[in-house]
Design an enzyme around this catalytic site. Structure first.
Site, PDB file in Angstrom:
ATOM      1  N   CYS A 113      -2.052   7.124 -10.316  1.00 26.15           N
ATOM      2  CA  CYS A 113      -2.354   7.977  -9.033  1.00 26.15           C
ATOM      3  C   CYS A 113      -1.363   9.234  -9.034  1.00 26.15           C
ATOM      4  O   CYS A 113      -1.858   9.889  -8.196  1.00 26.15           O
ATOM      5  CB  CYS A 113      -2.231   7.039  -7.883  1.00 26.15           C
ATOM      6  SG  CYS A 113      -3.276   5.619  -7.671  1.00 26.15           S
ATOM      7  N   HIS A 245      -2.099  12.066  -1.659  1.00 25.79           N
ATOM      8  CA  HIS A 245      -2.798  11.185  -2.193  1.00 25.79           C
ATOM      9  C   HIS A 245      -3.467  10.162  -1.363  1.00 25.79           C
ATOM     10  O   HIS A 245      -2.774   9.903  -0.377  1.00 25.79           O
ATOM     11  CB  HIS A 245      -2.021  10.257  -3.491  1.00 25.79           C
ATOM     12  CG  HIS A 245      -2.583   9.086  -4.014  1.00 25.79           C
ATOM     13  ND1 HIS A 245      -3.962   9.229  -4.569  1.00 25.79           N
ATOM     14  CD2 HIS A 245      -2.205   7.766  -4.143  1.00 25.79           C
ATOM     15  CE1 HIS A 245      -4.279   7.814  -4.910  1.00 25.79           C
ATOM     16  NE2 HIS A 245      -3.357   7.108  -4.819  1.00 25.79           N
ATOM     17  N   ASN A 275      -9.393   5.154  -2.655  1.00 24.67           N
ATOM     18  CA  ASN A 275      -8.302   5.419  -3.519  1.00 24.67           C
ATOM     19  C   ASN A 275      -9.002   5.914  -4.652  1.00 24.67           C
ATOM     20  O   ASN A 275      -9.322   4.846  -5.647  1.00 24.67           O
ATOM     21  CB  ASN A 275      -7.342   4.371  -3.878  1.00 24.67           C
ATOM     22  CG  ASN A 275      -6.058   4.590  -4.739  1.00 24.67           C
ATOM     23  OD1 ASN A 275      -6.307   5.836  -5.462  1.00 24.67           O
ATOM     24  ND2 ASN A 275      -5.192   4.098  -4.508  1.00 24.67           N
TER      25      ASN A 275
HETATM   26  N1  COA Z   1      -9.923  -8.359   4.120  1.00 27.72           N
HETATM   27  C1  COA Z   1      -9.422  -9.156   4.947  1.00 27.72           C
HETATM   28  N2  COA Z   1      -8.017  -9.743   4.940  1.00 27.72           N
HETATM   29  C2  COA Z   1      -7.451  -9.301   3.908  1.00 27.72           C
HETATM   30  C3  COA Z   1      -7.916  -8.526   2.916  1.00 27.72           C
HETATM   31  C4  COA Z   1      -9.373  -8.148   3.050  1.00 27.72           C
HETATM   32  N3  COA Z   1      -9.757  -7.355   2.227  1.00 27.72           N
HETATM   33  N4  COA Z   1      -7.113  -8.243   1.912  1.00 27.72           N
HETATM   34  C5  COA Z   1      -5.839  -8.882   2.304  1.00 27.72           C
HETATM   35  N5  COA Z   1      -6.036  -9.771   3.379  1.00 27.72           N
HETATM   36  C6  COA Z   1      -5.320 -10.428   4.235  1.00 27.72           C
HETATM   37  C7  COA Z   1      -4.159 -11.084   3.276  1.00 27.72           C
HETATM   38  O1  COA Z   1      -4.550 -12.063   2.616  1.00 27.72           O
HETATM   39  C8  COA Z   1      -3.212 -11.507   4.580  1.00 27.72           C
HETATM   40  O2  COA Z   1      -3.768 -12.632   4.731  1.00 27.72           O
HETATM   41  P1  COA Z   1      -2.753 -13.800   5.312  1.00 27.72           P
HETATM   42  O3  COA Z   1      -1.705 -13.234   6.597  1.00 27.72           O
HETATM   43  O4  COA Z   1      -3.346 -15.052   6.093  1.00 27.72           O
HETATM   44  O5  COA Z   1      -1.810 -14.006   4.065  1.00 27.72           O
HETATM   45  C9  COA Z   1      -3.453 -10.424   5.435  1.00 27.72           C
HETATM   46  O6  COA Z   1      -4.696  -9.867   5.262  1.00 27.72           O
HETATM   47  C10 COA Z   1      -2.312  -9.399   5.631  1.00 27.72           C
HETATM   48  O7  COA Z   1      -2.055  -8.869   4.259  1.00 27.72           O
HETATM   49  P2  COA Z   1      -1.304  -7.836   3.940  1.00 27.72           P
HETATM   50  O8  COA Z   1      -1.250  -7.603   2.316  1.00 27.72           O
HETATM   51  O9  COA Z   1       0.328  -8.052   4.582  1.00 27.72           O
HETATM   52  O10 COA Z   1      -1.806  -6.734   4.387  1.00 27.72           O
HETATM   53  P3  COA Z   1      -1.428  -5.213   4.830  1.00 27.72           P
HETATM   54  O11 COA Z   1      -1.297  -4.836   6.271  1.00 27.72           O
HETATM   55  O12 COA Z   1      -0.121  -4.936   3.971  1.00 27.72           O
HETATM   56  O13 COA Z   1      -2.576  -4.405   3.902  1.00 27.72           O
HETATM   57  C11 COA Z   1      -3.127  -3.329   1.821  1.00 27.72           C
HETATM   58  C12 COA Z   1      -2.799  -4.656   2.690  1.00 27.72           C
HETATM   59  C13 COA Z   1      -3.456  -3.876   0.412  1.00 27.72           C
HETATM   60  C14 COA Z   1      -4.109  -2.697   2.557  1.00 27.72           C
HETATM   61  C15 COA Z   1      -1.930  -2.603   1.898  1.00 27.72           C
HETATM   62  O14 COA Z   1      -0.914  -3.264   1.659  1.00 27.72           O
HETATM   63  C16 COA Z   1      -1.590  -1.482   1.276  1.00 27.72           C
HETATM   64  O15 COA Z   1      -2.622  -0.529   1.352  1.00 27.72           O
HETATM   65  N6  COA Z   1      -0.791  -1.448   0.045  1.00 27.72           N
HETATM   66  C17 COA Z   1      -0.618  -0.282  -0.795  1.00 27.72           C
HETATM   67  C18 COA Z   1      -1.605  -0.099  -1.758  1.00 27.72           C
HETATM   68  C19 COA Z   1      -1.746   1.076  -2.543  1.00 27.72           C
HETATM   69  O16 COA Z   1      -1.771   2.135  -1.610  1.00 27.72           O
HETATM   70  N7  COA Z   1      -1.896   0.816  -3.818  1.00 27.72           N
HETATM   71  C20 COA Z   1      -2.373   1.885  -4.489  1.00 27.72           C
HETATM   72  C21 COA Z   1      -1.013   2.740  -4.604  1.00 27.72           C
HETATM   73  S1  COA Z   1      -1.533   4.269  -5.286  1.00 27.72           S
END
Ligand code: COA
EC number: 2.3.1.180
Length: 318
Positions: A113, A245, A275
């Site tokens: 990225c 980004h 993304n």
């Molecule tokens: N739909 C519904 N629920 C979802 C889900 C989806 N698509 N994906 C994850 N969950 C759930 C998880 O299983 C978790 O459930 P639990 O509490 O029962 O275990 C809950 O949502 C919270 O998960 P968490 O990972 O803590 O959520 P979050 O607020 O951190 O959001 C992302 C998840 C992936 C959106 C976030 O962590 C993120 O954006 N991370 C960076 C990703 C990124 O930018 N990557 C590329 C970098 S270039």
């Protein structure tokens, strides 16, 4: 002094749109969760047979037209991509042939990225040293092909697209500075483990510990804002636009807060395409230049964070 100045930009998103509603039918998720946690409303997917080079070519031609530059005047072609057309030749060489350009250096650069800011820095250095007069820098990805469509924690996040910038030599800035970093200690938090180098090509799907990536990204991008301002002797007030980004609206908002920038001064396209990895900054930049928000003479901070971890910022005067 010689500087690299942005002459023109271009962007391209494939026609097929995958909505949050469609994802609700594929995995246990909801439109509300995706919007609230990521800001994404839809993403574009390359059609069957539509390739990384196809996307790159569309964006490149639009950027060349905006720059009013004939491809024969290019003397450097860089493609930042994690999803190259084929193992080799590089997507940059294939794009060079499509543009009917012959002889100038052309190569791919892989920093996931952060690929576009890495490539912009390389092109800037070619131009500043006089090694190139005009450079084409493309970020192009068919990242959806690395997505495990049964993994709800990643499949809602990514989409395909391409963006491009044509740089030219100028005696006024231009690109002001670039600040690139990487730390392979965090490789396992965000990876596609498969590869021919390790004999496991079948493991070609994104694996991510989203929460940890999120926290690291917010802290690191905050630090790089300070680093960029300090290196240029600038204050937060000197930044006209943040062109980040586009991974997650909450990461973008955190960086904007760090800069004390209202969201009207932040270019946000994540809702429209999710993304798109190395394509996301040039796509956002192109949109804001074409709709007239970003004006000549304004100062832009571009920043990205991704797999590696690799991250970086480029400060530019448009
Ligand atoms: N739909 C519904 N629920 C979802 C889900 C989806 N698509 N994906 C994850 N969950 C759930 C998880 O299983 C978790 O459930 P639990 O509490 O029962 O275990 C809950 O949502 C919270 O998960 P968490 O990972 O803590 O959520 P979050 O607020 O951190 O959001 C992302 C998840 C992936 C959106 C976030 O962590 C993120 O954006 N991370 C960076 C990703 C990124 O930018 N990557 C590329 C970098 S270039």
């Amino acid at each position: 002094m010689r500087f690299a100045r942005i002459l023109g930009t271009g962007g391209y998103l494939p026609a097929r749109v995958l909505t949050n509603a469609e994802l609700e039918q594929m995995v246990d998720t909801s439109d509300a969760w995706i919007r609230e946690r990521t800001g994404i409303e839809k993403r574009h997917l390359a059609a069957e047979g539509e390739t990384c080079c196809d996307l790159a070519e569309q964006a490149a031609r639009r950027a060349l037209a905006a720059a009013d530059l004939d491809p024969s005047e290019l003397d450097l072609i860089l493609v930042a991509t994690t999803t190259p057309e084929q193992f080799f030749p590089s997507t940059a060489c294939l794009l060079q042939q499509r543009l009917d350009v012959h002889g100038c250096p052309a190569f791919d650069l892989q920093a996931v990225c952060a690929g576009f800011v890495y490539a912009l820095d390389v092109a800037d250095k070619y131009i500043r040293t006089g090694a190139a007069r005009h450079a084409l820098v493309v970020g192009a990805e068919t990242i959806s092909r690395l997505v495990d469509w049964s993994d709800r924690t990643t499949c809602v996040l990514f989409g395909d697209g391409a963006g491009a910038v044509v740089l030219g030599t100028s005696d006024t800035p231009g690109i002001l500075s670039a600040h690139l970093h990487a730390d392979g200690a965090y490789a396992s938090l965000l990876q596609v483990p498969g590869g021919h180098g390790n004999g496991q090509p079948q493991r070609a799907f994104i694996e991510m510990r989203g929460n940890e990536v999120f926290r690291f990204a917010v802290t690191t991008l905050g630090r790089i804002v300070d680093e960029t301002l300090e290196a240029n002797g600038l204050t937060k007030d000197d930044i006209d636009w943040l062109v980040p980004h586009q991974a997650n609206i909450r990461i973008i908002q955190a960086t904007a807060r760090k800069l004390d920038l209202p969201m009207e001064r932040v270019i946000v396209t994540v809702a429209e395409h999710g993304n798109t990895s190395s394509a996301s900054i040039p796509l956002a930049l192109d949109q804001a230049i074409r709709d007239g928000r970003i004006q000549r003479g304004e100062t832009l901070l571009m920043e990205a964070f991704g797999g590696g971890f690799a991250w970086g910022a480029v400060l530019a005067r448009y």
